[in-house]
Design a protein around this motif. Structure first.
Motif, mmCIF file in Angstrom:
data_model
loop_
_atom_site.group_PDB
_atom_site.id
_atom_site.type_symbol
_atom_site.label_atom_id
_atom_site.label_comp_id
_atom_site.label_asym_id
_atom_site.label_seq_id
_atom_site.Cartn_x
_atom_site.Cartn_y
_atom_site.Cartn_z
ATOM 1 N N VAL A 211 0.874 -1.176 0.000
ATOM 2 C CA VAL A 211 0.000 0.000 0.000
ATOM 3 C C VAL A 211 0.910 1.223 0.000
ATOM 4 O O VAL A 211 1.649 1.449 0.964
ATOM 5 N N TRP A 212 0.893 2.010 -1.082
ATOM 6 C CA TRP A 212 1.831 3.116 -1.197
ATOM 7 C C TRP A 212 1.116 4.415 -1.515
ATOM 8 O O TRP A 212 0.007 4.419 -2.042
ATOM 9 N N LYS A 213 1.768 5.517 -1.169
ATOM 10 C CA LYS A 213 1.263 6.841 -1.513
ATOM 11 C C LYS A 213 2.436 7.757 -1.818
ATOM 12 O O LYS A 213 3.498 7.653 -1.202
ATOM 13 N N LEU A 214 2.236 8.635 -2.784
ATOM 14 C CA LEU A 214 3.246 9.582 -3.219
ATOM 15 C C LEU A 214 2.842 10.960 -2.723
ATOM 16 O O LEU A 214 1.735 11.418 -3.008
ATOM 17 N N ALA B 248 2.268 17.858 4.349
ATOM 18 C CA ALA B 248 2.391 16.940 3.226
ATOM 19 C C ALA B 248 1.118 16.956 2.385
ATOM 20 O O ALA B 248 0.016 16.968 2.916
ATOM 21 N N THR B 249 1.283 16.973 1.070
ATOM 22 C CA THR B 249 0.153 16.944 0.142
ATOM 23 C C THR B 249 0.209 15.646 -0.643
ATOM 24 O O THR B 249 1.188 15.377 -1.350
ATOM 25 N N ILE C 106 4.097 2.020 2.360
ATOM 26 C CA ILE C 106 5.211 2.868 1.944
ATOM 27 C C ILE C 106 4.710 4.288 1.689
ATOM 28 O O ILE C 106 3.712 4.485 0.987
ATOM 29 N N SER C 107 5.395 5.279 2.254
ATOM 30 C CA SER C 107 5.134 6.691 1.971
ATOM 31 C C SER C 107 6.361 7.271 1.281
ATOM 32 O O SER C 107 7.448 7.317 1.877
ATOM 33 N N PHE C 108 6.194 7.690 0.015
ATOM 34 C CA PHE C 108 7.277 8.298 -0.744
ATOM 35 C C PHE C 108 7.111 9.824 -0.675
ATOM 36 O O PHE C 108 6.082 10.357 -1.117
ATOM 37 N N PHE C 109 8.086 10.519 -0.118
ATOM 38 C CA PHE C 109 8.033 11.976 -0.003
ATOM 39 C C PHE C 109 8.988 12.609 -1.012
ATOM 40 O O PHE C 109 10.150 12.172 -1.134
ATOM 41 N N CYS C 110 8.485 13.640 -1.713
ATOM 42 C CA CYS C 110 9.298 14.379 -2.676
ATOM 43 C C CYS C 110 9.278 15.857 -2.317
ATOM 44 O O CYS C 110 8.311 16.353 -1.733
ATOM 45 N N ASP D 225 1.301 25.563 -3.296
ATOM 46 C CA ASP D 225 0.348 25.050 -2.316
ATOM 47 C C ASP D 225 -1.092 25.198 -2.814
ATOM 48 O O ASP D 225 -1.906 24.279 -2.674
ATOM 49 N N VAL D 226 -1.410 26.365 -3.381
ATOM 50 C CA VAL D 226 -2.772 26.615 -3.847
ATOM 51 C C VAL D 226 -3.117 25.680 -5.005
ATOM 52 O O VAL D 226 -4.188 25.060 -5.032
#
Length: 418
Positions: free
Chosen positions: A73-76, A83-84, A178-182, A218-219
């Motif tokens: 189960v992953w999220k980008l 975090a967005t 898994i959480s992938f942060f960019c 952000d907007v």
């Protein structure tokens, strides 16, 4: 055959156990959880398939299983002040080892999604990865790990899955979250300097540019449309917090939202969109609907003529030839509203909400109540003016608006009777 009579003298009731016979103990369910866990650990573990051993055309649904099955189960996400989430998915029933699955499928998928879901003039790079490996076996603790960028040591994760393979054999699910942060890659600011430190004015200019870029990003990230059920995936929409309806946003509205945020106003959720921008969004939506109707009408011009007869409702006056049309008469209200009037509006809204079960209908009546209080109307005004448009243009469904207008007299009578 020996027909000698039986001698029952040696039979003694005290020698008999009349309870249920005890069966041999071969069912592991009769053991304690600790014994069962120890038994599972003592059994040979199942393997994870590497690319050389894996056949993508096989379902691998054999029973009993011959290899470990697990899910990812992953999220980008974009890592900023908060975090967005850009996107995410679940990869089910995997048998290919996580490291091989990463090299073959998941890494390229993330790179494509990152490029597709971020502004074209921005460059985002991997920053960190957080991983938690878990099993449904309650006696086991999750394995949590953090890695810089996407430099993941898959061997430790694969070793943990193999160690838990007998839990999978016993029916427990294995999952990798898994959480992938960019983060946005730091852009070089074109500021001419004569020294490495620069002047105070140049530092202020640089900070202003960085702040503007962050607010803009952000907007746009907040307003990016997630897609289904809306067809504007990849574009930008405002989601009405009450009706959940999507409203398309063009560049003009997005620019106003950025300016609003740059002035220091909070803009963290769709509820924070101010009323004056909402009115602009509703006006653009109405104009777009009118253009669609005109286009449909122009398609019918080549057909046979259509006779249209306009019938005015009774409360419309008859205008004389050449005179301007008479405005609709206000409906008489032969009742009095209980005081205080603002409290009466809220009580009237509660009365409507008790008449329905659908949460969306309740939200519609609550929205109509909020509009009435905001505009300073009392219930007599609402009943007399019969102005459905003011509610509809502010996001209330037409049927709910009509009920809110027409049922005032009924509520007054019921309230006085009770």
């Amino acid at each position: 055959m020996d027909n000698a009579p039986l001698d029952f003298a040696y039979l003694d009731d005290d020698n008999f156990d009349y309870g249920t016979p005890k069966l041999p103990d071969f069912d592991c369910r009769s053991e304690s959880p600790a014994d069962r866990s120890q038994l599972q650990r003592s059994e040979p573990g199942l393997p994870l398939l590497q690319l050389a051993d894996w056949n993508p055309n096989l379902p691998y649904n054999e029973c009993p299983p011959t290899c470990v099955h697990y899910s990812i189960v992953w999220k980008l996400q974009l890592k900023k002040v908060r975090a967005t989430k850009l996107t995410g998915d679940t990869e089910r029933n995997l048998v290919l080892a996580p490291g091989a699955f990463w090299d073959r499928t998941l890494k390229s998928k993330l790179e494509d999604l990152l490029k597709k879901n971020t502004p074209p003039k921005k460059c985002y790079k991997p920053h960190e990865t957080n991983i938690a490996v878990s099993t449904q076996e309650r006696s086991e603790t999750d394995l949590s790990m953090r890695f810089d960028e996407w430099n993941i040591v898959w061997k430790d994760i694969e070793d943990q899955l193999r160690a838990w393979s007998n839990f999978f054999r016993a029916g427990k699910k294995l999952t990798i979250n898994i959480s992938f942060f960019c983060m946005e890659e730091t852009q070089t600011i074109a500021v001419s300097t004569q020294s490495a430190a620069g002047t105070a004015a140049q530092h202020v200019e640089r900070d202003d540019i960085l702040l503007q870029n962050t607010i803009w990003n952000d907007v746009y990230a907040l307003m990016r449309c997630p897609g289904h059920p809306c067809k504007n995936q990849g574009g930008h929409c405002w989601r009405n917090p009450d009706s959940k309806k999507h409203f398309f946003l063009d560049g003009q509205v997005l620019t106003k939202l950025v300016r609003y945020a740059e002035e220091g106003n909070p803009l963290k959720t769709h509820k924070d969109v101010p009323e004056f921008i909402r009115e602009l969004i509703y006006a653009k939506e109405q104009a777009a609907s009118e253009r669609k109707l005109k286009r449909k009408g122009s398609l019918c011009e080549g057909g046979p003529p259509i006779k249209i007869v306009n019938v005015l409702p009774p409360h419309y006056g008859q205008a004389s030839m050449g005179a301007p049309p008479v405005a609709p008469a206000r409906r008489p209200a032969n009742f009095s509203i209980p005081n205080p009037r603002d409290k009466a509006i809220r009580a009237y809204c509660d009365w409507h909400c008790r008449q329905v079960d659908d949460p969306e209908w309740k939200q519609g009546f609550q929205k109509a109540c909020a509009i009435t209080l905001r505009e300073g109307f009392d219930l007599r005004h609402v009943y007399q003016d019969q102005d459905v448009k003011i509610f509809v243009t502010n996001g209330v469904k037409p049927g709910i608006a009509r009920s809110f207008i027409d049922d005032v007299e009924i509520w007054v009578k019921e309230t006085k009777a009770s």
